[in-house]
Design an enzyme around this catalytic site. Structure first.
Site, PDB file in Angstrom:
ATOM      1  N   THR A   1       0.833  -1.214   0.000  1.00 48.98           N
ATOM      2  CA  THR A   1       0.000   0.000   0.000  1.00 48.98           C
ATOM      3  C   THR A   1       0.865   1.259   0.000  1.00 48.98           C
ATOM      4  O   THR A   1       1.976   1.255   0.550  1.00 48.98           O
ATOM      5  CB  THR A   1      -0.896   0.008   1.256  1.00 48.98           C
ATOM      6  N   ASP A   2       0.320   2.322  -0.558  1.00 51.33           N
ATOM      7  CA  ASP A   2       1.044   3.603  -0.529  1.00 51.33           C
ATOM      8  C   ASP A   2       1.096   4.189   0.888  1.00 51.33           C
ATOM      9  O   ASP A   2       1.821   5.142   1.145  1.00 51.33           O
ATOM     10  CB  ASP A   2       0.417   4.620  -1.500  1.00 51.33           C
ATOM     11  N   GLU A   3       0.328   3.605   1.830  1.00 47.88           N
ATOM     12  CA  GLU A   3       0.317   4.142   3.198  1.00 47.88           C
ATOM     13  C   GLU A   3       1.645   3.952   3.905  1.00 47.88           C
ATOM     14  O   GLU A   3       1.906   4.595   4.922  1.00 47.88           O
ATOM     15  CB  GLU A   3      -0.828   3.514   4.005  1.00 47.88           C
TER      16      GLU A   3
ATOM     17  N   LYS B   1       2.325  -3.178   7.389  1.00 53.02           N
ATOM     18  CA  LYS B   1       2.551  -3.407   5.957  1.00 53.02           C
ATOM     19  C   LYS B   1       3.990  -3.069   5.577  1.00 53.02           C
ATOM     20  O   LYS B   1       4.607  -3.761   4.768  1.00 53.02           O
ATOM     21  CB  LYS B   1       1.573  -2.588   5.107  1.00 53.02           C
TER      22      LYS B   1
ATOM     23  N   TYR C   1      -1.547  -0.210  11.144  1.00 54.69           N
ATOM     24  CA  TYR C   1      -1.747  -0.917   9.865  1.00 54.69           C
ATOM     25  C   TYR C   1      -0.593  -0.635   8.909  1.00 54.69           C
ATOM     26  O   TYR C   1       0.043  -1.553   8.391  1.00 54.69           O
ATOM     27  CB  TYR C   1      -3.082  -0.498   9.220  1.00 54.69           C
TER      28      TYR C   1
HETATM   29  P1  TYD Z   1     -10.286   4.397   4.313  1.00 52.68           P
HETATM   30  O1  TYD Z   1     -11.241   3.804   3.330  1.00 52.68           O
HETATM   31  O2  TYD Z   1     -10.338   3.897   5.717  1.00 52.68           O
HETATM   32  O3  TYD Z   1      -8.831   4.241   3.696  1.00 52.68           O
HETATM   33  P2  TYD Z   1      -7.404   4.812   4.253  1.00 52.68           P
HETATM   34  O4  TYD Z   1      -7.574   5.388   5.593  1.00 52.68           O
HETATM   35  O5  TYD Z   1      -6.616   3.589   4.292  1.00 52.68           O
HETATM   36  O6  TYD Z   1      -6.973   5.812   3.243  1.00 52.68           O
HETATM   37  O7  TYD Z   1     -10.489   5.969   4.371  1.00 52.68           O
HETATM   38  C1  TYD Z   1     -10.332   6.778   3.233  1.00 52.68           C
HETATM   39  C2  TYD Z   1     -10.443   8.220   3.676  1.00 52.68           C
HETATM   40  O8  TYD Z   1     -11.759   8.451   4.160  1.00 52.68           O
HETATM   41  C3  TYD Z   1      -9.520   8.558   4.842  1.00 52.68           C
HETATM   42  O9  TYD Z   1      -9.027   9.881   4.688  1.00 52.68           O
HETATM   43  C4  TYD Z   1     -10.417   8.470   6.052  1.00 52.68           C
HETATM   44  C5  TYD Z   1     -11.767   8.900   5.508  1.00 52.68           C
HETATM   45  N1  TYD Z   1     -12.922   8.276   6.204  1.00 52.68           N
HETATM   46  C6  TYD Z   1     -13.930   9.089   6.738  1.00 52.68           C
HETATM   47  O10 TYD Z   1     -13.907  10.326   6.636  1.00 52.68           O
HETATM   48  N2  TYD Z   1     -14.963   8.476   7.398  1.00 52.68           N
HETATM   49  C7  TYD Z   1     -15.044   7.123   7.537  1.00 52.68           C
HETATM   50  O11 TYD Z   1     -16.018   6.636   8.176  1.00 52.68           O
HETATM   51  C8  TYD Z   1     -14.005   6.306   6.967  1.00 52.68           C
HETATM   52  C9  TYD Z   1     -14.053   4.818   7.104  1.00 52.68           C
HETATM   53  C10 TYD Z   1     -12.973   6.937   6.303  1.00 52.68           C
END
Ligand code: TYD
Length: 341
Positions: free
Chosen positions: A123-125, A151, A147
């Site tokens: 992942t890019d994270e 990774k 997380y």
């Molecule tokens: P997510 O799908 O959890 O992916 P990641 O954190 O791995 O990028 O979240 C994508 C983006 O959306 C992230 O900036 C967090 C935001 N988000 C919300 O604002 N509300 C939520 O309920 C969730 C799950 C994520």
């Protein structure tokens, strides 16, 4: 090729299994079927002549060794992972176990079995929050959630097997992936399914965090391409080229569903919430691959999929997910504020 896909019953894994079967490969799906592994994702290929399913955990060395031997596996693609940042904040230990220890066990068994290609889906994270510019494969890793840190550990272990044992490994670092069959804990499927149910959409912080959205179809195409053409010991970033603010994504999907913007609730932010991810995909472009799915088109099709597959997600939302949702969102939503515009 004879390919073992771990986590093949999950979101990206199931699309990958289907794609590989469509391209004449023999596919062994090795999946523990934990909360997000879902046999419904592959019901259409369950009886395929070139498909086999093994229910086991990547932390089980004996089961991995047996599957590799019994199915005369030539390549391994590791999609098995704990993947949700919010869950990693609630309970980090299982992330280190699956994403680091499990990856290590899989690598070791792959080495012992003389596997020809091992691809780690990452992942890019792992680069951490990138305020400006784009992460390149050689950048320092700076993960900020349990997380992402797990990774990153898996990536480093994978690369060590090239340096130390010359196991021909590859690592792909995909950006935020979306599409059909994504477990509704993630941003897009959570917001789409909540909106269908006229439930509030919990937008973290100011809603201005940015992600680069990659269609699951593009992501799987990239994984297959890197498996075939990548240089052993090399990392490839896979981005969609669709950087958007969360708030804009929420507004767009509401528009597609013809639901009001008033469903958006600004809620307490995620601790350590990364502001932005963005990857430089030059290396993969030079290898000969680029994404093809335009975001608004892919999002519209995804929204349509959730609209027409209610049975798929309602089954999930009425099960284990319910307790998780309450723990994560009940208080947040009670204190949230409505969308100003
Ligand atoms: P997510 O799908 O959890 O992916 P990641 O954190 O791995 O990028 O979240 C994508 C983006 O959306 C992230 O900036 C967090 C935001 N988000 C919300 O604002 N509300 C939520 O309920 C969730 C799950 C994520």
């Amino acid at each position: 090729m004879r390919i073992l896909v771990t986590g093949g019953a999950g979101f990206i894994g199931s699309h990958l299994v289907r794609r590989l079967l469509g391209h004449d490969h023999v596919v062994v799906n090795f999946d523990a079927l934990r909360y997000s592994g879902n046999p419904d994702n592959l019901s259409d290929v369950a009886d395929h002549a070139r498909y086999a399913f093994v229910q086991a955990d990547i932390c089980d060395a004996g089961a991995v060794a047996q599957a590799l031997k019994e199915h005369r596996v030539e390549a391994v693609i590791n999609c098995a992972a704990e993947t949700h940042v919010d869950r990693s904040i609630l309970d980090p230990s299982v992330f280190a176990k699956t994403d680091v220890v499990g990856t290590g066990i899989l690598l070791e068994e792959a080495r012992k079995a003389g596997i020809q290609r091992y691809l780690q889906v990452s992942t890019d994270e792992v680069y951490g929050s990138v305020e400006l510019g784009h992460s390149r494969e050689e950048d320092l890793l700076a993960p900020r959630s349990p997380y992402a840190a797990s990774k990153a550990g898996g990536d480093l272990l994978t690369l060590s097997y090239w340096a130390t044992y010359r196991l021909p490994v590859l690592v792909t670092r995909g950006s935020n992936t979306y599409g059909p069959n994504q477990y509704p804990e993630k941003f897009i499927p959570l917001f789409v399914t909540n909106a269908i149910e006229d439930q509030p959409l919990p937008l973290y912080g100011d809603g201005r965090n940015r992600r680069d959205w990659l269609s699951v179809f593009d992501h799987c195409a990239a994984i297959e391409y890197v498996l075939a053409h990548g240089e052993p010991g090399t990392v490839y970033n896979v981005g969609g080229g669709n950087e958007r603010e969360n708030r804009a994504v929420a507004e767009t999907l509401l528009r597609y569903l013809q639901k009001p913007g008033s469903l958006i609730r600004f809620v307490q932010d995620r601790p350590g919430h990364d502001r932005r991810y963005a990857v430089d995909c030059d290396r993969l472009r030079r290898l000969g691959w680029e994404p093809t799915v335009e975001f608004e088109e892919g999002l519209r099709a995804t929204v349509e999929w959730y609209r027409t597959h209610e049975a798929w997600w309602r089954k999930i939302k009425s099960g284990e997910f319910r307790a998780y949702y309450e723990q994560m969102y009940q208080q947040r939503l009670a204190k949230g504020t409505a969308c100003a515009s």
